[in-house]
Design an enzyme around this catalytic site. Structure first.
Site, PDB file in Angstrom:
ATOM      1  N   GLU A   1       0.720  -1.222  -0.239  1.00 44.40           N
ATOM      2  CA  GLU A   1      -0.148   0.295  -0.160  1.00 44.40           C
ATOM      3  C   GLU A   1       1.078   1.556   0.033  1.00 44.40           C
ATOM      4  O   GLU A   1       0.489   2.058  -0.578  1.00 44.40           O
ATOM      5  CB  GLU A   1      -0.863   0.390   1.371  1.00 44.40           C
ATOM      6  CG  GLU A   1      -2.096  -0.496   1.003  1.00 44.40           C
ATOM      7  CD  GLU A   1      -1.727  -2.502   1.650  1.00 44.40           C
ATOM      8  OE1 GLU A   1      -0.515  -2.531   1.793  1.00 44.40           O
ATOM      9  OE2 GLU A   1      -2.886  -3.337   1.834  1.00 44.40           O
TER      10      GLU A   1
ATOM     11  N   PHE B   1     -10.925  -6.618  14.668  1.00 46.58           N
ATOM     12  CA  PHE B   1      -9.543  -7.341  13.877  1.00 46.58           C
ATOM     13  C   PHE B   1      -9.529  -6.129  12.924  1.00 46.58           C
ATOM     14  O   PHE B   1      -9.965  -5.478  12.811  1.00 46.58           O
ATOM     15  CB  PHE B   1     -10.539  -8.601  13.353  1.00 46.58           C
ATOM     16  CG  PHE B   1      -9.042  -9.022  12.304  1.00 46.58           C
ATOM     17  CD1 PHE B   1      -8.222  -9.605  12.722  1.00 46.58           C
ATOM     18  CD2 PHE B   1      -9.695  -9.358  10.742  1.00 46.58           C
ATOM     19  CE1 PHE B   1      -6.929 -10.112  11.847  1.00 46.58           C
ATOM     20  CE2 PHE B   1      -9.007  -9.552  10.251  1.00 46.58           C
ATOM     21  CZ  PHE B   1      -7.788  -9.926  10.240  1.00 46.58           C
ATOM     22  N   GLN B   2      -8.023  -6.210  12.476  1.00 48.44           N
ATOM     23  CA  GLN B   2      -8.020  -5.469  12.511  1.00 48.44           C
ATOM     24  C   GLN B   2      -7.885  -3.846  11.459  1.00 48.44           C
ATOM     25  O   GLN B   2      -8.643  -3.096  11.681  1.00 48.44           O
ATOM     26  CB  GLN B   2      -8.129  -5.948  10.097  1.00 48.44           C
ATOM     27  CG  GLN B   2      -6.847  -7.036  10.304  1.00 48.44           C
ATOM     28  CD  GLN B   2      -7.129  -6.987   8.801  1.00 48.44           C
ATOM     29  OE1 GLN B   2      -8.206  -6.998   7.327  1.00 48.44           O
ATOM     30  NE2 GLN B   2      -5.316  -7.611   8.209  1.00 48.44           N
TER      31      GLN B   2
ATOM     32  N   LYS C   1     -17.190   0.101   7.018  1.00 46.56           N
ATOM     33  CA  LYS C   1     -17.405  -0.571   6.360  1.00 46.56           C
ATOM     34  C   LYS C   1     -19.516  -0.777   6.638  1.00 46.56           C
ATOM     35  O   LYS C   1     -19.867  -0.395   5.508  1.00 46.56           O
ATOM     36  CB  LYS C   1     -16.928  -2.138   7.197  1.00 46.56           C
ATOM     37  CG  LYS C   1     -17.278  -2.797   5.807  1.00 46.56           C
ATOM     38  CD  LYS C   1     -17.058  -4.427   5.673  1.00 46.56           C
ATOM     39  CE  LYS C   1     -17.028  -5.825   4.933  1.00 46.56           C
ATOM     40  NZ  LYS C   1     -16.831  -6.897   5.396  1.00 46.56           N
TER      41      LYS C   1
ATOM     42  N   MET D   1      24.332   7.581   1.078  1.00 44.46           N
ATOM     43  CA  MET D   1      24.584   8.511   1.877  1.00 44.46           C
ATOM     44  C   MET D   1      25.200   8.395   3.108  1.00 44.46           C
ATOM     45  O   MET D   1      25.901   9.461   3.258  1.00 44.46           O
ATOM     46  CB  MET D   1      23.335   9.201   1.119  1.00 44.46           C
ATOM     47  CG  MET D   1      22.858  10.596   1.963  1.00 44.46           C
ATOM     48  SD  MET D   1      23.944  12.045   1.296  1.00 44.46           S
ATOM     49  CE  MET D   1      22.578  12.420   0.069  1.00 44.46           C
TER      50      MET D   1
HETATM   51  C1  LIG Z   1      19.132  13.778   0.832  1.00 38.62           C
HETATM   52  C2  LIG Z   1      18.225  15.606   0.522  1.00 38.62           C
HETATM   53  C3  LIG Z   1      19.009  16.331   0.259  1.00 38.62           C
HETATM   54  C4  LIG Z   1      18.807  17.261   0.301  1.00 38.62           C
HETATM   55  N1  LIG Z   1      19.549  18.784   0.032  1.00 38.62           N
HETATM   56  C5  LIG Z   1      18.322  20.204  -0.612  1.00 38.62           C
HETATM   57  C6  LIG Z   1      20.130  21.376  -0.731  1.00 38.62           C
HETATM   58  O1  LIG Z   1      20.384  21.230  -0.917  1.00 38.62           O
HETATM   59  N2  LIG Z   1      18.720  22.211  -0.957  1.00 38.62           N
HETATM   60  C7  LIG Z   1      17.946  22.451  -0.886  1.00 38.62           C
HETATM   61  O2  LIG Z   1      16.971  23.855  -1.149  1.00 38.62           O
HETATM   62  N3  LIG Z   1      16.660  21.844  -0.532  1.00 38.62           N
HETATM   63  C8  LIG Z   1      17.627  19.855  -0.625  1.00 38.62           C
HETATM   64  N4  LIG Z   1      16.815  19.548   0.213  1.00 38.62           N
HETATM   65  C9  LIG Z   1      15.578  18.908   0.006  1.00 38.62           C
HETATM   66  C10 LIG Z   1      14.724  19.649   0.887  1.00 38.62           C
HETATM   67  O3  LIG Z   1      15.004  18.933   2.216  1.00 38.62           O
HETATM   68  C11 LIG Z   1      13.164  20.486   1.546  1.00 38.62           C
HETATM   69  O4  LIG Z   1      12.371  19.492   1.026  1.00 38.62           O
HETATM   70  C12 LIG Z   1      13.171  21.882  -0.197  1.00 38.62           C
HETATM   71  O5  LIG Z   1      14.272  22.510   0.350  1.00 38.62           O
HETATM   72  C13 LIG Z   1      11.676  22.047   0.512  1.00 38.62           C
HETATM   73  O6  LIG Z   1      11.684  23.517  -0.885  1.00 38.62           O
HETATM   74  P1  LIG Z   1      11.078  24.448  -0.533  1.00 38.62           P
HETATM   75  O7  LIG Z   1      10.745  25.314   0.773  1.00 38.62           O
HETATM   76  O8  LIG Z   1      11.113  25.273  -1.827  1.00 38.62           O
HETATM   77  O9  LIG Z   1       9.271  23.442  -1.651  1.00 38.62           O
HETATM   78  P2  LIG Z   1       8.327  22.618  -0.653  1.00 38.62           P
HETATM   79  O10 LIG Z   1       8.392  22.354   0.491  1.00 38.62           O
HETATM   80  O11 LIG Z   1       7.711  22.484  -2.171  1.00 38.62           O
HETATM   81  O12 LIG Z   1       7.358  24.583   0.052  1.00 38.62           O
HETATM   82  C14 LIG Z   1       7.068  25.046  -1.172  1.00 38.62           C
HETATM   83  C15 LIG Z   1       6.717  26.079  -0.618  1.00 38.62           C
HETATM   84  O13 LIG Z   1       5.552  26.540  -1.311  1.00 38.62           O
HETATM   85  C16 LIG Z   1       4.342  27.072  -1.132  1.00 38.62           C
HETATM   86  N5  LIG Z   1       3.169  27.263  -1.758  1.00 38.62           N
HETATM   87  C17 LIG Z   1       2.335  25.970  -2.229  1.00 38.62           C
HETATM   88  N6  LIG Z   1       1.868  26.097  -3.406  1.00 38.62           N
HETATM   89  C18 LIG Z   1       1.783  27.917  -3.690  1.00 38.62           C
HETATM   90  C19 LIG Z   1       0.859  28.055  -4.742  1.00 38.62           C
HETATM   91  N7  LIG Z   1       0.278  28.597  -5.314  1.00 38.62           N
HETATM   92  N8  LIG Z   1       1.425  29.763  -3.996  1.00 38.62           N
HETATM   93  C20 LIG Z   1       2.193  30.366  -3.698  1.00 38.62           C
HETATM   94  N9  LIG Z   1       2.660  29.449  -2.987  1.00 38.62           N
HETATM   95  C21 LIG Z   1       2.795  27.983  -2.794  1.00 38.62           C
HETATM   96  C22 LIG Z   1       4.067  26.697  -0.022  1.00 38.62           C
HETATM   97  O14 LIG Z   1       3.122  27.073   1.193  1.00 38.62           O
HETATM   98  C23 LIG Z   1       5.781  26.310   1.357  1.00 38.62           C
HETATM   99  O15 LIG Z   1       5.773  27.605   1.474  1.00 38.62           O
HETATM  100  C24 LIG Z   1      17.456  17.818   0.411  1.00 38.62           C
HETATM  101  C25 LIG Z   1      16.569  17.088   0.033  1.00 38.62           C
HETATM  102  C26 LIG Z   1      16.904  15.747   0.361  1.00 38.62           C
HETATM  103  C27 LIG Z   1      16.241  14.293   0.684  1.00 38.62           C
HETATM  104  C1  LIG Z   2      12.592   5.541   4.560  1.00 36.80           C
HETATM  105  C2  LIG Z   2      14.327   5.789   4.874  1.00 36.80           C
HETATM  106  N1  LIG Z   2      14.977   5.455   5.420  1.00 36.80           N
HETATM  107  C3  LIG Z   2      16.156   5.755   5.884  1.00 36.80           C
HETATM  108  C4  LIG Z   2      17.144   7.094   5.200  1.00 36.80           C
HETATM  109  C5  LIG Z   2      17.912   7.565   5.541  1.00 36.80           C
HETATM  110  N2  LIG Z   2      19.008   7.634   4.510  1.00 36.80           N
HETATM  111  C6  LIG Z   2      18.826   8.780   3.725  1.00 36.80           C
HETATM  112  S1  LIG Z   2      20.396   8.644   2.492  1.00 36.80           S
HETATM  113  C7  LIG Z   2      20.175   7.018   2.397  1.00 36.80           C
HETATM  114  C8  LIG Z   2      20.849   5.765   1.249  1.00 36.80           C
HETATM  115  C9  LIG Z   2      20.477   5.397   0.536  1.00 36.80           C
HETATM  116  O1  LIG Z   2      20.844   4.923  -0.768  1.00 36.80           O
HETATM  117  P1  LIG Z   2      20.452   4.411  -2.050  1.00 36.80           P
HETATM  118  O2  LIG Z   2      19.183   3.981  -2.037  1.00 36.80           O
HETATM  119  O3  LIG Z   2      21.638   2.992  -2.462  1.00 36.80           O
HETATM  120  O4  LIG Z   2      21.058   6.336  -2.707  1.00 36.80           O
HETATM  121  P2  LIG Z   2      22.614   6.562  -2.587  1.00 36.80           P
HETATM  122  O5  LIG Z   2      22.545   7.160  -1.125  1.00 36.80           O
HETATM  123  O6  LIG Z   2      23.423   5.021  -2.580  1.00 36.80           O
HETATM  124  O7  LIG Z   2      22.843   7.006  -3.919  1.00 36.80           O
HETATM  125  C10 LIG Z   2      19.495   6.539   3.603  1.00 36.80           C
HETATM  126  C11 LIG Z   2      19.186   4.691   4.652  1.00 36.80           C
HETATM  127  C12 LIG Z   2      16.084   8.136   4.390  1.00 36.80           C
HETATM  128  N3  LIG Z   2      15.830   8.705   3.354  1.00 36.80           N
HETATM  129  N4  LIG Z   2      14.479   7.407   4.335  1.00 36.80           N
END
Ligand SMILES: Cc1cc2nc3c(=O)[nH]c(=O)nc-3n(C[C@H](O)[C@H](O)[C@H](O)COP(=O)(O)OP(=O)(O)OC[C@H]3O[C@@H](n4cnc5c(N)ncnc54)[C@H](O)[C@@H]3O)c2cc1C
Ligand SMILES: Cc1ncc(C[n+]2csc(CCOP(=O)(O)OP(=O)(O)O)c2C)c(N)n1
Ligand SMILES: [Mg+2]
Lengths: 161, 562
Positions: free
Chosen positions: B50, B112-113, B162, B475
């Site tokens: 799911e 259940f569930q 249900k 990572m």
């Molecule tokens: C491994 C990893 C590394 C990351 N590294 C980076 C990084 O280096 N740099 C980075 O920037 N991020 C990074 N992120 C992502 C980070 O965690 C955030 O998700 C991201 O920065 C959020 O971006 P945002 O605020 O632009 O967008 P969102 O989280 O999508 O926020 C959207 C915003 O826009 C507003 N909004 C929505 N719709 C509208 C509309 N129609 N009109 C006006 N406003 C609206 C919302 O209210 C909200 O405030 C990383 C994520 C991961 C998983």
């Molecule tokens: C569900 C979940 N569990 C754990 C993490 C923490 N985490 C972030 S990146 C990463 C490794 C991802 O491995 P892979 O998909 O092989 O990507 P790679 O970094 O090797 O490119 C982990 C475990 C996560 N982001 N999401």
């Protein structure tokens, strides 16, 4: 840190109190006291929450509460323009006969009522501001407070605002 | 009026809403819905877990900008979608999840569930409903879509006991709904926009920061007009990647922890930023205090609670990105201001850009991150849809895969949910069968939802899995190398499984490549294939993602490749 009174008009539906308190939990805000009751419109309830935080946090609390779909109106009440009261009940220990008289006197000076006077305890009821209740509590403490119940604040802005 | 069951009214309401596909998996508590779905023209796409149904609905929703729908049964079915709800909601993606619940009379008896999914999901959804009468269902569905799709979009949960599904009643289907406490759109304040324009024109080092909100609002043309009228360089958040064409002369790419060096550099030098549809996440800005130092922030966001949450603003504009940017452009056209094609700042910006273009060190070798991403870009048609998983490969995609056609790049960014990209790609394909879809994947992430290969193959939703395979949770391994003195634990996948065999066992295509040329061929084969194609690309498990802004430091303090 400031103390703020929030008056929140919400849909009178099951689960709303849970959602509001959950919001405080997940955003790491404090609830100092909370009271809930239906309003003149049976579809709506009024929650009064008192909270403590810095101005920025309180601004965020108001906005996050406002964003909730089940909140109709969120107001931060100005405590100078607001009547706010809390009901409190204290059960106070009576160790010697003179205690009873003294506790009664303290209660009277706060406009509090005494109930359920017994040989070894007496109950005091006060409706007042939280601060006055705290003061009363301080004065009763030396006798030994056996039990306390407080309702949380109910608040209404004065007319004309 | 004819009496119909709650389940019938649910399916009818979904049909009226224009729903054409539902991702899901049945069980005891949602059998009545499934029985009605059997009689409907709505397509059911069966998942193997799911969580994937929720991610597919999420991918569908982000691409189509209409709520994707998923079904799950009560108890474990419902708890399995929680990660999907949280992921969609964290990224403001529109989604409606519909779960079965035990009969009303059994609720609270540890049936259940039975699980209190409303309580469990509360903090990770925009809103939830549990209709108590069959007659509530049409209105609940209408309200559910309205809430999921308007204002700041999000995930909505509808949990239906249900007996409420089976009870029969005369139903009426509202054309419109009003919700007293919900005002999703605010008309942007023209005075604030005028102030913003003044501030931008009077600043010497302005930048535009494009966030996820630009993509959600699909305000690409408006953003481009504004940037070109004002001649202001554009950086983005990672979520906003590709809000602005990344091959545009004014584009600098994403800022942040793994932002482009030139973007972080220019962002830290700016004196004024027009931040559009962004929530200033810690991953984007480094440290909040450092970011706003000597910087005037103009913040445009539809959610008033975002204003001032993480950064102090000089000018706040509450409203939809598209509507607000149109006013910006209109006001600028009325003002007869002269745009400067050349000035000190722009000159500096293009020098910085050129410098990093020439001087960012990338590892030598055949199948390195930069080279495989650039190869993918070279072969994929410009308008292709890209999803990613989470990890190094995701950040390499951010660094080295340029989005040319705005709004075609999607990633789980707020929650960073491994396993999102593949099912989301399948959902995207369902929304846009006419476009090629590729999931830029890591091996660890793919493991989490790889059984969606069955759905991709059997439901004829072919996508490419571009598997950046270091057989490592790369990572995490990078953090262990960088911050834990190479004490590597829990990251080695021990060369298991064989991804080509895995793909083939599902009836998909598996291709292992040894060099860039083979990679190009494999991508082409994937584009032509009518089943999913898993391209297994072996890469060095020691390769790092750089630049890197360590947590708790500022954008100025990038760790660079040595
Ligand atoms: C491994 C990893 C590394 C990351 N590294 C980076 C990084 O280096 N740099 C980075 O920037 N991020 C990074 N992120 C992502 C980070 O965690 C955030 O998700 C991201 O920065 C959020 O971006 P945002 O605020 O632009 O967008 P969102 O989280 O999508 O926020 C959207 C915003 O826009 C507003 N909004 C929505 N719709 C509208 C509309 N129609 N009109 C006006 N406003 C609206 C919302 O209210 C909200 O405030 C990383 C994520 C991961 C998983
Ligand atoms: C569900 C979940 N569990 C754990 C993490 C923490 N985490 C972030 S990146 C990463 C490794 C991802 O491995 P892979 O998909 O092989 O990507 P790679 O970094 O090797 O490119 C982990 C475990 C996560 N982001 N999401
Ligand atoms: Mg890996």
């Amino acid at each position: 840190m400031v103390w703020a009174i929030l008056s929140i008009l919400v849909e009178n539906k099951p689960g709303i109190l849970f959602k509001v308190t959950h919001l405080f939990r997940s955003r790491n805000f404090n609830i100092d006291s909370i009271s809930v009751g239906v309003t003149e419109n049976p579809e709506l309830s009024k929650m009064t929450i008192t909270t403590i935080g810095d101005e920025k946090q309180i601004g965020q609390i108001v906005k996050q509460l406002d964003k909730m779909i089940d909140t109709i109106e969120v107001k931060r009440l100005d405590d100078k323009k607001t009547v706010f009261r809390e009901l409190s009940l204290f059960r106070v220990k009576v160790s010697k006969p003179s205690d009873s008289m003294e506790i009664n006197n303290i209660a009277n000076s706060f406009g509090a009522k005494a109930h359920d006077a017994r040989k070894d305890s007496i109950m005091v009821e006060l409706t007042a501001t939280p601060e006055q209740i705290n003061n009363l509590q301080e004065l009763l403490a030396p006798y030994g407070i056996l039990d306390i119940a407080r309702t949380g604040v109910a608040a209404l802005q004065r007319g004309g605002d | 009026m004819e009496k119909i069951s709650g389940a019938r009214s649910l399916i009818k309401a979904l049909e009226k809403q224009g729903v054409k596909e539902i991702f899901g998996l049945p069980g005891g508590a949602n059998l009545p819905m499934y029985d009605e779905l059997y009689k409907s023209n709505i397509r059911h796409i069966l998942v193997r877990h799911e969580q994937s149904a929720a991610h597919m609905a999420d991918g569908f929703g982000r691409v189509s900008r209409r709520a994707g729908v998923c079904f799950a049964t009560s108890g474990p079915g419902a708890t399995n979608i929680v990660t999907g709800l949280a992921t969609a909601n964290a990224d403001s993606a529109p989604m409606v999840a519909i779960t079965g619940q035990v009969p009303t009379a059994m609720i609270g008896r540890d049936a259940f569930q039975e699980s209190d999914i409303i309580g469990i999901a509360n903090p990770v959804v925009k809103y939830s409903f549990q209709p108590t009468k069959a007659t509530d269902i049409p209105e609940v569905v209408k309200k559910g879509f309205y809430i999921a799709e308007t204002g700041r979009p999000g995930a909505v949960l509808i949990d239906i006991p249900k007996d409420v599904q089976t009870n029969e009643a005369e139903m009426s289907f509202p054309e419109e709904v009003k919700i007293r406490g919900y005002h999703p759109w605010t008309d942007p304040d023209v005075v604030a926009i005028e102030k913003a324009i003044k501030l931008l024109l009077s600043s010497t080092r302005p930048v535009i920061l494009a966030g996820g909100g630009v993509i959600i609002s699909s305000a690409f043309a408006e953003l481009q007009s504004l940037a070109e009228m004002l001649m202001i360089p554009v950086v983005s958040t990672f979520k906003g990647k590709g809000a602005f064409p990344e091959n545009h002369a004014l584009s600098l790419g994403p800022i942040g922890m793994h932002g482009h060096a030139e973007a972080n550099k220019i962002m830290s030098e700016a004196d004024c930023v027009l931040a559009i549809g962004t929530r200033f996440s810690d991953r984007s800005v480094g440290t909040f205090a450092e970011f706003e130092k000597n910087l005037k922030i103009i913040h445009l966001d539809v959610d008033p609670a975002e204003i001032g949450k993480n950064q102090t603003t000089s000018v706040a504009i509450v409203g939809d990105v598209k509507a607000s940017l149109r006013i910006f452009v209109k006001l600028l056209m009325q003002k007869a201001f002269k745009k400067t094609e050349e000035n000190e700042w722009l000159k500096h910006v293009s020098e910085v850009k050129q410098y990093w273009h020439d001087n960012l060190k990338i590892p030598q070798g055949e199948l390195t991150a930069a080279r495989i991403m650039r190869k993918l870009r070279e072969v994929m048609p410009a308008q292709s849809i890209v999803t990613t998983e989470v990890g190094q490969h995701q950040m390499w995609a951010s660094l080295f895969y340029d989005v040319i056609s705005p709004g075609t790049f999607f990633s789980s960014t707020g929650l960073g949910t491994m396993g999102w990209g593949f099912p989301a790609a399948i959902g995207a394909k369902a929304a846009r069968p006419d476009l090629p879809v590729v999931d830029i994947a890591g091996d660890g992430s793919f493991n989490m939802t790889e059984n969606s290969l069955a759905t991709s193959v059997l439901d004829n939703l072919p996508v490419i899995v571009f598997l950046v395979n270091n057989y490592t949770l790369g990572m995490v391994a990078q953090w262990q190398r960088t911050f834990y003195d190479r004490r590597m634990i829990g990251v080695d996948q021990k060369r298991c499984p064989d991804y080509c065999k895995l793909a083939e066992s599902y009836g998909a295509q598996g291709i292992r490549v040894g060099d860039l040329n083979e990679l190009g061929q494999a991508i082409k084969a994937g584009l032509k294939s009518d089943v999913a194609t898993v391209i297994d690309i072996p890469i060095d498990p020691e390769e790092d993602v750089l630049p890197f802004v360590a947590p708790g430091t500022s954008l100025k303090d990038m760790i660079l490749p040595s």
